[in-house]
Design a protein around this motif. Structure first.
Motif, PDB file in Angstrom:
ATOM      1  N   UNK A 199       3.553  97.773 168.148  1.00 30.60           N
ATOM      2  CA  UNK A 199       4.452  97.608 167.007  1.00 30.60           C
ATOM      3  C   UNK A 199       4.579  96.138 166.625  1.00 30.60           C
ATOM      4  N   UNK A 200       4.864  95.298 167.613  1.00 27.88           N
ATOM      5  CA  UNK A 200       4.974  93.862 167.347  1.00 27.88           C
ATOM      6  C   UNK A 200       3.602  93.275 167.022  1.00 27.88           C
ATOM      7  N   UNK A 201       2.559  93.764 167.699  1.00 25.69           N
ATOM      8  CA  UNK A 201       1.206  93.267 167.443  1.00 25.69           C
ATOM      9  C   UNK A 201       0.791  93.548 166.003  1.00 25.69           C
ATOM     10  N   UNK A 202       1.074  94.751 165.514  1.00 24.06           N
ATOM     11  CA  UNK A 202       0.705  95.101 164.142  1.00 24.06           C
ATOM     12  C   UNK A 202       1.405  94.204 163.138  1.00 24.06           C
ATOM     13  N   UNK A 203       2.684  93.945 163.366  1.00 27.45           N
ATOM     14  CA  UNK A 203       3.417  93.066 162.465  1.00 27.45           C
ATOM     15  C   UNK A 203       2.889  91.654 162.476  1.00 27.45           C
ATOM     16  N   UNK A 204       2.559  91.167 163.656  1.00 22.22           N
ATOM     17  CA  UNK A 204       2.055  89.797 163.765  1.00 22.22           C
ATOM     18  C   UNK A 204       0.693  89.661 163.097  1.00 22.22           C
ATOM     19  N   UNK A 205      -0.189  90.655 163.292  1.00 22.53           N
ATOM     20  CA  UNK A 205      -1.515  90.634 162.664  1.00 22.53           C
ATOM     21  C   UNK A 205      -1.379  90.668 161.147  1.00 22.53           C
ATOM     22  N   UNK A 206      -0.448  91.503 160.651  1.00 21.76           N
ATOM     23  CA  UNK A 206      -0.247  91.591 159.198  1.00 21.76           C
ATOM     24  C   UNK A 206       0.280  90.272 158.635  1.00 21.76           C
ATOM     25  N   UNK A 207       1.148  89.575 159.379  1.00 24.01           N
ATOM     26  CA  UNK A 207       1.659  88.284 158.923  1.00 24.01           C
ATOM     27  C   UNK A 207       0.544  87.244 158.846  1.00 24.01           C
ATOM     28  N   UNK A 208      -0.402  87.325 159.779  1.00 23.58           N
ATOM     29  CA  UNK A 208      -1.472  86.330 159.840  1.00 23.58           C
ATOM     30  C   UNK A 208      -2.604  86.624 158.862  1.00 23.58           C
ATOM     31  N   UNK A 209      -2.968  87.903 158.716  1.00 21.05           N
ATOM     32  CA  UNK A 209      -4.174  88.249 157.957  1.00 21.05           C
ATOM     33  C   UNK A 209      -3.914  89.131 156.743  1.00 21.05           C
ATOM     34  N   UNK A 210      -2.647  89.475 156.475  1.00 18.98           N
ATOM     35  CA  UNK A 210      -2.351  90.378 155.379  1.00 18.98           C
ATOM     36  C   UNK A 210      -2.324  91.820 155.860  1.00 18.98           C
ATOM     37  N   UNK A 211      -1.800  92.710 155.024  1.00 21.61           N
ATOM     38  CA  UNK A 211      -1.582  94.102 155.438  1.00 21.61           C
ATOM     39  C   UNK A 211      -2.829  94.978 155.353  1.00 21.61           C
ATOM     40  N   UNK A 212      -3.767  94.654 154.442  1.00 20.26           N
ATOM     41  CA  UNK A 212      -4.826  95.612 154.123  1.00 20.26           C
ATOM     42  C   UNK A 212      -5.765  95.902 155.293  1.00 20.26           C
ATOM     43  N   UNK A 213      -6.301  94.875 155.925  1.00 14.41           N
ATOM     44  CA  UNK A 213      -7.295  95.095 156.974  1.00 14.41           C
ATOM     45  C   UNK A 213      -6.730  95.848 158.174  1.00 14.41           C
ATOM     46  N   UNK A 214      -5.579  95.434 158.747  1.00 11.80           N
ATOM     47  CA  UNK A 214      -5.042  96.230 159.859  1.00 11.80           C
ATOM     48  C   UNK A 214      -4.631  97.635 159.443  1.00 11.80           C
ATOM     49  N   UNK A 215      -4.212  97.809 158.181  1.00 11.88           N
ATOM     50  CA  UNK A 215      -3.795  99.128 157.729  1.00 11.88           C
ATOM     51  C   UNK A 215      -4.969 100.086 157.648  1.00 11.88           C
ATOM     52  N   UNK A 216      -6.051  99.694 156.981  1.00 10.89           N
ATOM     53  CA  UNK A 216      -7.183 100.617 156.832  1.00 10.89           C
ATOM     54  C   UNK A 216      -7.871 100.856 158.178  1.00 10.89           C
ATOM     55  N   UNK A 217      -7.893  99.839 159.042  1.00 10.81           N
ATOM     56  CA  UNK A 217      -8.461 100.039 160.381  1.00 10.81           C
ATOM     57  C   UNK A 217      -7.626 101.043 161.169  1.00 10.81           C
ATOM     58  N   UNK A 218      -6.295 100.898 161.076  1.00 12.79           N
ATOM     59  CA  UNK A 218      -5.422 101.835 161.767  1.00 12.79           C
ATOM     60  C   UNK A 218      -5.563 103.252 161.248  1.00 12.79           C
ATOM     61  N   UNK A 219      -5.680 103.415 159.921  1.00 13.23           N
ATOM     62  CA  UNK A 219      -5.868 104.744 159.343  1.00 13.23           C
ATOM     63  C   UNK A 219      -7.148 105.395 159.852  1.00 13.23           C
ATOM     64  N   UNK A 220      -8.232 104.631 159.861  1.00 13.56           N
ATOM     65  CA  UNK A 220      -9.520 105.180 160.293  1.00 13.56           C
ATOM     66  C   UNK A 220      -9.470 105.619 161.752  1.00 13.56           C
ATOM     67  N   UNK A 221      -8.909 104.771 162.620  1.00 11.66           N
ATOM     68  CA  UNK A 221      -8.850 105.099 164.047  1.00 11.66           C
ATOM     69  C   UNK A 221      -7.872 106.236 164.304  1.00 11.66           C
ATOM     70  N   UNK A 222      -6.754 106.246 163.582  1.00  7.03           N
ATOM     71  CA  UNK A 222      -5.771 107.317 163.731  1.00  7.03           C
ATOM     72  C   UNK A 222      -6.382 108.663 163.354  1.00  7.03           C
ATOM     73  N   UNK A 223      -7.051 108.711 162.190  1.00  4.00           N
ATOM     74  CA  UNK A 223      -7.680 109.952 161.766  1.00  4.00           C
ATOM     75  C   UNK A 223      -8.767 110.403 162.715  1.00  4.00           C
ATOM     76  N   UNK A 224      -9.562 109.442 163.231  1.00  6.14           N
ATOM     77  CA  UNK A 224     -10.623 109.799 164.173  1.00  6.14           C
ATOM     78  C   UNK A 224     -10.045 110.394 165.457  1.00  6.14           C
ATOM     79  N   UNK A 225      -8.917 109.839 165.927  1.00  5.92           N
ATOM     80  CA  UNK A 225      -8.282 110.372 167.138  1.00  5.92           C
ATOM     81  C   UNK A 225      -7.796 111.801 166.920  1.00  5.92           C
TER      82      UNK A 225
END
Length: 452
Positions: free
Chosen positions: A324-350
């Motif tokens: 939870x904290x890692x996702x927020x920190x990554x989004x602050x550093x790199x923006x929301x789009x890349x961690x979001x679409x990566x998370x969606x892809x991995x979540x759906x695959x799981x």
């Protein structure tokens, strides 16, 4: 905006808002474990027991957008404190209930309090933190929610067994008092700033809009909740769906014409707002489907006892304490789009992989697949909420939070209703999870196109 950050006490604001989110999630999950005892002691029918859970979800879903708008008009901190007080009083009423009607009514009023408190808390956090720190703030909130969500079933069972089912409600008033004190002690001027930024004509509430959206959402949500019992083709279900759709059409027509609407359609001009809400709808649907139906699969298929099945599924929550904290920190550093679409892809695959192993009866593989799925949840929730809340102007952030929460709750309600229909049609749990995963993966394109 600057006033809110000059307080030097943003963590008090975050603590109050996180506590409100935690209590709202806890109230969704803690009742289930105590429900058999409540039903036995209060002599509830099956329908009454059903509505002990659903009354809270119904009032929250139908009123949270209105609660967000009231925060914009009256002030976010005022609405937060009022909502917390209503929630605490309703919790005490639930603990003192002597019959099913009183308990169901108390649960509905709890939902009203949450509908005021929750969007106000989101708006307060958004204004208390600059954009480069909002991801971290929302990550902390999600961590708190994960802890409360995981603790709910265990705490409900423990309190019911050791003390009484009434303690699942008595535990709320003291934390509520602490939330109120934290919100007041922060002395944040964001409340006054946002309220003063609202249009002067907003002081007169849009009653036609309030009426039509309440009727529309209530009819729609009740139809979805009852579809499993009544059936989709039942006259009652069809009538409620028709009333809900017509009322919501009337609502949008009204909002496009009035000077001070309760629902600013202009929010949907922001692509990030649309994309974030799309992700939240899918996020809540796949989360509810997994938590509800994975436990059922483990009991119906491999034949695990309820405690073991619940414990296995609960392991999915544990990784979120870190991610939870890692996702927020990554989004602050790199923006929301890349961690979001990566998370969606991995979540759906799981989810797809979970469905495949269910089809083959290999339930033990879920012990490592579900934690991977759970670890991705904050990358959907934190990043999309950061994007959509940041896209709203300060004077509309309460309303933006309310709309987001309405869409989130509808996602869960519609997801569970459709999943129940799939299973009632003779399809397997494996097929349900594969389909849910495919829907989640298909959201990647929409998220990439709308989130910057």
């Amino acid at each position: 905006m600057q006033h809110a950050r000059d307080d030097g006490r943003p963590w008090l604001v975050l603590g109050a808002a996180s506590g409100a989110l935690g209590l709202s999630v806890l109230d969704e999950t803690i009742v289930g474990a105590a429900l058999p005892t409540i039903r036995s002691e209060l002599l509830l029918s099956a329908i009454e027991a059903h509505w002990v859970v659903n009354a809270y979800l119904l009032s929250l879903t139908c009123l949270v957008a209105i609660g967000g708008r009231l925060g914009d008009v009256l002030g976010h901190r005022r609405c937060f404190v009022a909502g917390a007080a209503i929630f605490g009083i309703a919790s005490a009423a639930g603990a003192l209930s002597t019959g099913g009607t009183l308990l169901i009514a108390a649960r509905a009023v709890q939902g009203v309090g949450t509908a005021l408190m929750f969007p106000a808390g989101l708006a307060m956090v958004t204004s208390a933190y600059p954009p480069e720190r909002r991801g971290l703030a929302f990550g902390v909130q999600t961590t708190v929610a994960a802890v409360f969500m995981a603790a709910g079933p265990f705490l409900g069972g423990l309190l019911t067994e050791v003390l009484s089912w009434r303690w699942i409600f008595w535990i709320n008033p003291l934390p509520v008092l602490l939330l109120v004190l934290a919100a007041l002690s922060a002395k944040s001027r964001v409340d006054e700033t946002d309220a003063s930024a609202a249009p002067k004509s907003a002081a007169s509430l849009d009653l036609p809009g309030v009426t039509t959206v309440t009727v529309g959402l209530t009819a729609l949500v009740v139809a979805l909740m009852q579809s499993g019992d009544w059936g989709w083709a039942a006259p009652g279900t069809q009538a409620l769906l028709a009333v809900g759709i017509l009322a919501l059409v009337a609502f949008f027509l009204i909002e496009s014409r009035v000077k001070a609407p309760i629902f600013q359609l202009g929010l949907f001009r922001a692509r990030a707002f649309n994309g974030g809400n799309l992700v939240f709808f899918v996020f809540q649907a796949n989360k509810m489907i997994t938590f509800v139906f994975a436990v059922q699969y483990l009991q119906a298929g491999p034949g695990l006892p309820p405690v073991a099945a619940g414990a296995l599924v609960a392991t999915a929550v544990l990784p979120t304490l870190i991610t939870s904290v890692l996702a927020g920190r990554v989004a602050d550093l790199f923006g929301s789009r890349l961690p979001l679409v990566s998370g969606l892809a991995l979540n759906g695959a799981a989810l797809i992989l979970s469905g495949i192993v269910m089809q083959h009866g290999d339930y033990q593989a879920l012990a490592w697949i579900l934690p991977v799925w759970g670890a991705t949840l904050p990358f959907l929730a934190v990043t999309s909420r950061r994007a959509l809340m940041s896209s709203a102007p300060p004077e509309l952030r309460g309303q933006a939070g309310g709309v987001n929460l309405t869409i989130q709750m509808l996602g869960g309600t519609i997801g569970v209703a459709l999943a129940s229909t799939v299973l009632a049609g003779g399809h397997t749990y494996g097929l349900l999870f594969i389909a849910t995963g495919l829907v989640t993966v298909s959201t990647v394109a929409g998220a990439w196109a709308t989130i910057r």
